[in-house]
Every structure is written in C-alpha cells, then in structure tokens.
Design a protein around this motif. Structure first.
Motif, PDB file in Angstrom:
ATOM      1  N   HIS A 134       8.859   2.274   9.245  1.00 18.81           N
ATOM      2  CA  HIS A 134       9.186   3.695   9.350  1.00 18.81           C
ATOM      3  C   HIS A 134      10.091   4.115   8.186  1.00 18.81           C
ATOM      4  O   HIS A 134      11.178   4.661   8.384  1.00 18.81           O
ATOM      5  CB  HIS A 134       9.841   3.981  10.701  1.00 18.81           C
ATOM      6  N   GLY A 135       9.613   3.854   6.976  1.00 23.79           N
ATOM      7  CA  GLY A 135      10.429   4.113   5.798  1.00 23.79           C
ATOM      8  C   GLY A 135      10.598   5.571   5.443  1.00 23.79           C
ATOM      9  O   GLY A 135      11.426   5.907   4.601  1.00 23.79           O
ATOM     10  N   GLU A 175       2.711   6.994   8.356  1.00 20.42           N
ATOM     11  CA  GLU A 175       2.625   8.454   8.309  1.00 20.42           C
ATOM     12  C   GLU A 175       2.201   8.904   9.702  1.00 20.42           C
ATOM     13  O   GLU A 175       1.549   8.159  10.428  1.00 20.42           O
ATOM     14  CB  GLU A 175       1.629   8.900   7.247  1.00 20.42           C
ATOM     15  N   TYR A 176       2.527  10.147  10.090  1.00 26.12           N
ATOM     16  CA  TYR A 176       2.496  10.485  11.514  1.00 26.12           C
ATOM     17  C   TYR A 176       1.421  11.462  11.979  1.00 26.12           C
ATOM     18  O   TYR A 176       1.133  11.493  13.173  1.00 26.12           O
ATOM     19  CB  TYR A 176       3.892  10.965  11.933  1.00 26.12           C
ATOM     20  N   TRP A 179       0.871  -1.178   0.000  1.00 27.36           N
ATOM     21  CA  TRP A 179       0.000   0.000   0.000  1.00 27.36           C
ATOM     22  C   TRP A 179       0.905   1.225   0.000  1.00 27.36           C
ATOM     23  O   TRP A 179       1.508   1.577   1.008  1.00 27.36           O
ATOM     24  CB  TRP A 179      -0.900  -0.035   1.227  1.00 27.36           C
ATOM     25  N   PHE A 180       1.023   1.868  -1.152  1.00 29.84           N
ATOM     26  CA  PHE A 180       1.838   3.085  -1.262  1.00 29.84           C
ATOM     27  C   PHE A 180       1.055   4.282  -0.752  1.00 29.84           C
ATOM     28  O   PHE A 180      -0.145   4.402  -0.959  1.00 29.84           O
ATOM     29  CB  PHE A 180       2.243   3.340  -2.716  1.00 29.84           C
ATOM     30  N   ARG A 181       1.778   5.188  -0.094  1.00 28.17           N
ATOM     31  CA  ARG A 181       1.203   6.461   0.319  1.00 28.17           C
ATOM     32  C   ARG A 181       2.184   7.554  -0.082  1.00 28.17           C
ATOM     33  O   ARG A 181       2.512   7.654  -1.254  1.00 28.17           O
ATOM     34  CB  ARG A 181       0.946   6.484   1.842  1.00 28.17           C
ATOM     35  N   ASN A 182       2.690   8.348   0.870  1.00 29.45           N
ATOM     36  CA  ASN A 182       3.714   9.350   0.545  1.00 29.45           C
ATOM     37  C   ASN A 182       5.093   8.693   0.564  1.00 29.45           C
ATOM     38  O   ASN A 182       6.026   9.163   1.223  1.00 29.45           O
ATOM     39  CB  ASN A 182       3.656  10.515   1.536  1.00 29.45           C
ATOM     40  N   ASP A 183       5.216   7.609  -0.178  1.00 29.76           N
ATOM     41  CA  ASP A 183       6.477   6.863  -0.287  1.00 29.76           C
ATOM     42  C   ASP A 183       6.567   6.280  -1.690  1.00 29.76           C
ATOM     43  O   ASP A 183       6.887   5.106  -1.869  1.00 29.76           O
ATOM     44  CB  ASP A 183       6.539   5.751   0.763  1.00 29.76           C
ATOM     45  N   GLU A 230      12.841  15.501  10.351  1.00 30.67           N
ATOM     46  CA  GLU A 230      12.436  14.324  11.121  1.00 30.67           C
ATOM     47  C   GLU A 230      11.958  14.702  12.521  1.00 30.67           C
ATOM     48  O   GLU A 230      11.070  14.051  13.084  1.00 30.67           O
ATOM     49  CB  GLU A 230      13.581  13.314  11.163  1.00 30.67           C
ATOM     50  N   PHE A 231      12.549  15.750  13.096  1.00 34.41           N
ATOM     51  CA  PHE A 231      12.111  16.227  14.412  1.00 34.41           C
ATOM     52  C   PHE A 231      10.627  16.555  14.393  1.00 34.41           C
ATOM     53  O   PHE A 231       9.856  16.142  15.274  1.00 34.41           O
ATOM     54  CB  PHE A 231      12.938  17.459  14.781  1.00 34.41           C
ATOM     55  N   TYR A 232      10.181  17.270  13.358  1.00 33.53           N
ATOM     56  CA  TYR A 232       8.767  17.643  13.275  1.00 33.53           C
ATOM     57  C   TYR A 232       7.877  16.415  13.052  1.00 33.53           C
ATOM     58  O   TYR A 232       6.737  16.370  13.541  1.00 33.53           O
ATOM     59  CB  TYR A 232       8.555  18.663  12.161  1.00 33.53           C
ATOM     60  N   GLN A 233       8.374  15.418  12.338  1.00 31.05           N
ATOM     61  CA  GLN A 233       7.590  14.194  12.166  1.00 31.05           C
ATOM     62  C   GLN A 233       7.489  13.421  13.483  1.00 31.05           C
ATOM     63  O   GLN A 233       6.422  12.873  13.807  1.00 31.05           O
ATOM     64  CB  GLN A 233       8.208  13.326  11.074  1.00 31.05           C
ATOM     65  N   HIS A 234       8.579  13.368  14.238  1.00 30.78           N
ATOM     66  CA  HIS A 234       8.533  12.725  15.554  1.00 30.78           C
ATOM     67  C   HIS A 234       7.514  13.419  16.448  1.00 30.78           C
ATOM     68  O   HIS A 234       6.745  12.759  17.168  1.00 30.78           O
ATOM     69  CB  HIS A 234       9.912  12.769  16.211  1.00 30.78           C
ATOM     70  N   LEU A 235       7.508  14.753  16.438  1.00 19.54           N
ATOM     71  CA  LEU A 235       6.563  15.488  17.275  1.00 19.54           C
ATOM     72  C   LEU A 235       5.121  15.184  16.879  1.00 19.54           C
ATOM     73  O   LEU A 235       4.245  15.047  17.745  1.00 19.54           O
ATOM     74  CB  LEU A 235       6.829  16.986  17.187  1.00 19.54           C
TER      75      LEU A 235
END
Length: 468
Positions: A133-134, A106-107, A6-10, A281-286
C-alpha cells in the motif's frame, strides 16, 4: 529468488515499498528489472487528459535514467488495455528469470481486477506477486467500532491520524548507486495524443524540491490563503501525487519536522494541509471498499434517480466558460489553458453545473478527467459527488452555492477573473462579479449574459431533489 518491480502510479524510488522489497531480496549490486505498462486504450476508457499523458511520458524518460543510476533497469511496454497485462507481465518475468514481482496497489475496480488476474496468471507459472500500500500513509484497513469502513470524513480523519501516530512515518530509504545506463532499452514512442505539460517540471528530484519549498515557505499560510485563487499559493503538487512522483510519506516527514507530536501539534496551516492529504486517502479507501463508485454510480444510491438535465448546448457553454457567471467562466478557462484549476474554483464550477444547470455530475466528472493534468479518479469522483450531494459526506443538497456571492468571497478584487476573462479586464471591481448591467450600459456584447437566473435555478433544484 530473483525479484522485479512493476511500476504503476508510483513512479519514484523513494518511499516505495515495492522498490525496497526488490532491493532487500536481490543480491547487492545486481541489476533489478522493472516494468511499466502503457495501455492507451485503457487511458482512453479512463478519460486520461492529453496533458497528463505528456507529463507521464516526459517523466518516464527522466525516471528511466534516475532508476538506472540506482541499479534498476526500467522497460516500458505498450499494450492496448489491462486484458493484456497478464501476458505482458509473464513475458517480462520470463525474459529476466524472475520468481517474485513487487508492486503497489491501486484501488479502482479495473486496477484491482487486473492485479488479481495477473497474480493468478503468474502463479500458474510459479511466479509470486507481492502488493504493498505504497500510495497511502494509512492502508485501507482502519475500521469503525462495528467493524465497517468509514463513510464520513470526520471520524475517518480521527482514526487515520490515530493510526498514523501509532505506526509512525518511515525514514527515507538510502538507495545504492550503480549505473546501468548501458543496459537500458529506449522508450517506445508515446502511444497516445499529447499536450504540452512543460510548465510542470518532471523527475523525482524536482518533485521533492517543490514539496520542500512549499513546506518551508508557504504551508504555514495554507489555511488563510487556500480559498483565494488569485494568490496561487496552494502547493500545485497534485500532478505529482497522481503519478506517484511523490509519496505521501515524504509530505508526512516534512510535516513531522514541524511538530514532535506529529500528526498532532501542527500549526493551523500545516494541520489543514495534512487534512487535505487525509481527504485524498479517504477517497482512495472508499474506492477500495465500494466497487460501484468505479461504475458511475452514486454513493447515495437513491440519488441515481434524479432527473438530470441533458441539454448538450448548456453543457457546452459551461465547458467553454461562457455561462455569464465570471467566477465559473474564469475557472473553466483556466482549465482549458493550463489543464489545472484552483481547488476552490473546482467546487464552485461543479456546484454550478449540477445545481444551477442540473446537469449530471458524471458529465462534469468526465470532462474534468479529460482536461486535468492531475486527474485522479478517486479524488475527482469524490469531489464531484460531494458537490452534487450524491456522495459520502457530501454537502447537503439544500446548500447551493450562489456563484456571485462565492465570486465576491474568493476573488474580492476580481484579479483572478480578469486574468482569465479578457473581456472583463476593464470592468470596475464593483461590477466584476455580476457585470451584466455594466456591459449593457457600456454597449458591450462580447461577454454573455447569465445563462440562468440563480435564484430560480436554486428553487428548481431543491424541489427536484426533495422528491428523492
């Protein structure tokens, strides 16, 4: 076991753990079914720009052919919104007799909820979901010594690099060749409005070439040149990160070739560029850790009480590049023309909106998303909250950019301003950053006077913010 993707933003084959898992768990030479779900009402709710939609759809056409050359048969299914994602995934899995479905996480909250709901729906039909977590070099697992997530970038960056040094960077996957083009379903008609994105080439190969060229030719100068928009020497790779045409692993491998001690030992330009990837990546972790960020709430909750200005006419002047501050107006006109804006200028125009005009940062955040080809919800939200002094690691509220001083600093000879503000093409350099007096002396009224006095606006903002 029969596996699908299942592809998304990848939307890439390289550096994609979902693709790697599907290859590993399918018979050699067997066609791997793959799904992309287009959800136009969801795009509208998330303020997708028409230029981003066009970029996506152009890439899907290319990506379907590229995937077919590597035994992956991609189908594109159109639904309204994520509430229908479970049904779409189930029908896809049943159509191909799948027992396993692989995807990359996705986060933001809506996407996390969608994935949990789909996993439950498919599990009821004995189909297992496997998420990876690609989209990150470092998954959202790093913690402080007290076991909490990082709320400040500097310690996050140290921990992020330490994890990267220990885990290393995976080698590029060798993909088997197996053309399945005769089995492909044609793409449906794009279900949303589009705006020409042809200035940005699509396809994974084009994205990889752009990355290679940037690291080979320009990254060494990034630290010295990144704040000067007239030079146009930043990578312009952000649309490719956003839709996943590139994975961060590819960037890491290129940087690793520059230093055997990677992620340490890089020259200054490459090291600063790596730090920008860490910010992403910091903003994605948040987003993963703080659900309220997905609901228009400030990270610093007390700042939600700020009495924001709701003057729609002032907001319109900012949107249209008619503030009377040339660097602000140049940035907004570049955004209107290209669907993209230089990052340093993004900071200046955002600071002007929230601190000089005291207009709610969420208005600016939404407008950017509606215009940007690289509109990334985590990065855009993080950048706006940084500028508004409402977010984690935000600029202190008492730091208010002077747009005229900033203009002279980042565009000293006015080249960037003249590119985007044709009314000022003949303005002498000594007046270009504050042209009001020159315009008046020249009898010109085709460019507006400054809509606010910066000094007075700064004092008003500081007084209001102190009350919080």
């Amino acid at each position: 076991m029969t596996s699908g993707i299942w592809f998304r933003n990848d939307l890439r084959l390289q550096d994609n753990p979902a693709v790697a898992a599907a290859y590993a768990n399918n018979a050699v030479g067997k066609v791997i079914p793959a799904l992309y779900i287009a959800a136009p009402k969801q795009w509208q709710q998330h303020d997708w720009a028409a230029i981003k939609v066009d970029f996506l759809w152009r890439h899907l056409e290319q990506f379907q052919a590229d995937a077919a050359a590597h035994q992956i048969a991609l189908e594109v299914v159109v639904i309204d919104d994520w509430q229908q994602a479970g049904k779409a995934c189930l029908e896809f899995c049943q159509r191909h007799g799948l027992t396993e479905l692989y995807f990359n996480h996705e986060y933001p909250v809506h996407e996390q909820r969608r994935d949990r709901a789909v996993a439950v729906w498919l599990a009821d039909h004995h189909i297992q979901c496997h998420g990876f977590h690609g989209e990150l070099l470092v998954p959202p697992v790093i913690k402080t010594q007290t076991g909490n997530y990082y709320q400040k970038f500097t310690p996050f960056n140290r921990a992020w690099r330490a994890h990267l040094a220990t885990a290393g960077v995976a080698a590029a996957m060798q993909l088997p060749q197996h053309d399945v083009s005769d089995q492909l379903q044609p793409l449906p008609e794009c279900p949303a409005a589009r705006r020409d994105s042809s200035a940005w080439p699509v396809g994974e190969q084009a994205a990889q070439q752009r990355l290679q060229r940037y690291v080979d030719e320009q990254v060494m100068n990034y630290a010295d040149e990144r704040d000067f928009p007239a030079l146009d020497t930043t990578s312009r790779l952000s649309p490719y990160w956003e839709l996943g045409l590139l994975g961060p692993q590819a960037a890491a491998r290129h940087l690793q070739s520059l230093s055997p001690e990677f992620p340490h030992g890089l020259e200054r330009g490459a090291d600063v560029w790596l730090t920008e990837l860490a910010w992403r990546e910091f903003y994605q972790h948040l987003m993963r850790h703080i659900p309220r960020l997905s609901y228009g709430k400030a990270f610093l909750q007390h700042t939600d009480a700020f009495p924001w200005n709701t003057d729609t006419q002032q907001f319109a002047r900012w949107c249209e590049g008619r503030t009377g501050y040339p660097i602000v107006d140049a940035g907004m006109r570049q955004l209107a023309a290209e669907g993209w804006m230089h990052n340093r200028v993004r900071m200046i125009v955002a600071n002007f909106l929230v601190k000089d005009l005291q207009i709610d940062w969420r208005w600016g955040e939404r407008f950017f998303m509606q215009q940007l080809i690289d509109g990334s919800f985590p990065a855009n939200n993080g950048g706006w909250q940084w500028s508004a002094s409402t977010g984690t690691d935000a600029v202190p509220y008492f730091r208010v950019f002077n747009p005229t001083t900033q203009s002279a600093k980042v565009d000293p000879d006015g080249s960037y301003i003249r590119t985007w503000i044709k009314e000022l093409k003949d303005c002498p350099t000594k007046h270009i950053h504050a042209p009001a007096a020159w315009l008046k002396a020249s009898g010109r009224d085709d460019y507006p006077q400054p809509m606010v006095d910066h000094s007075s606006a700064r004092e008003r903002f500081l007084a209001a913010f102190k009350q919080l």
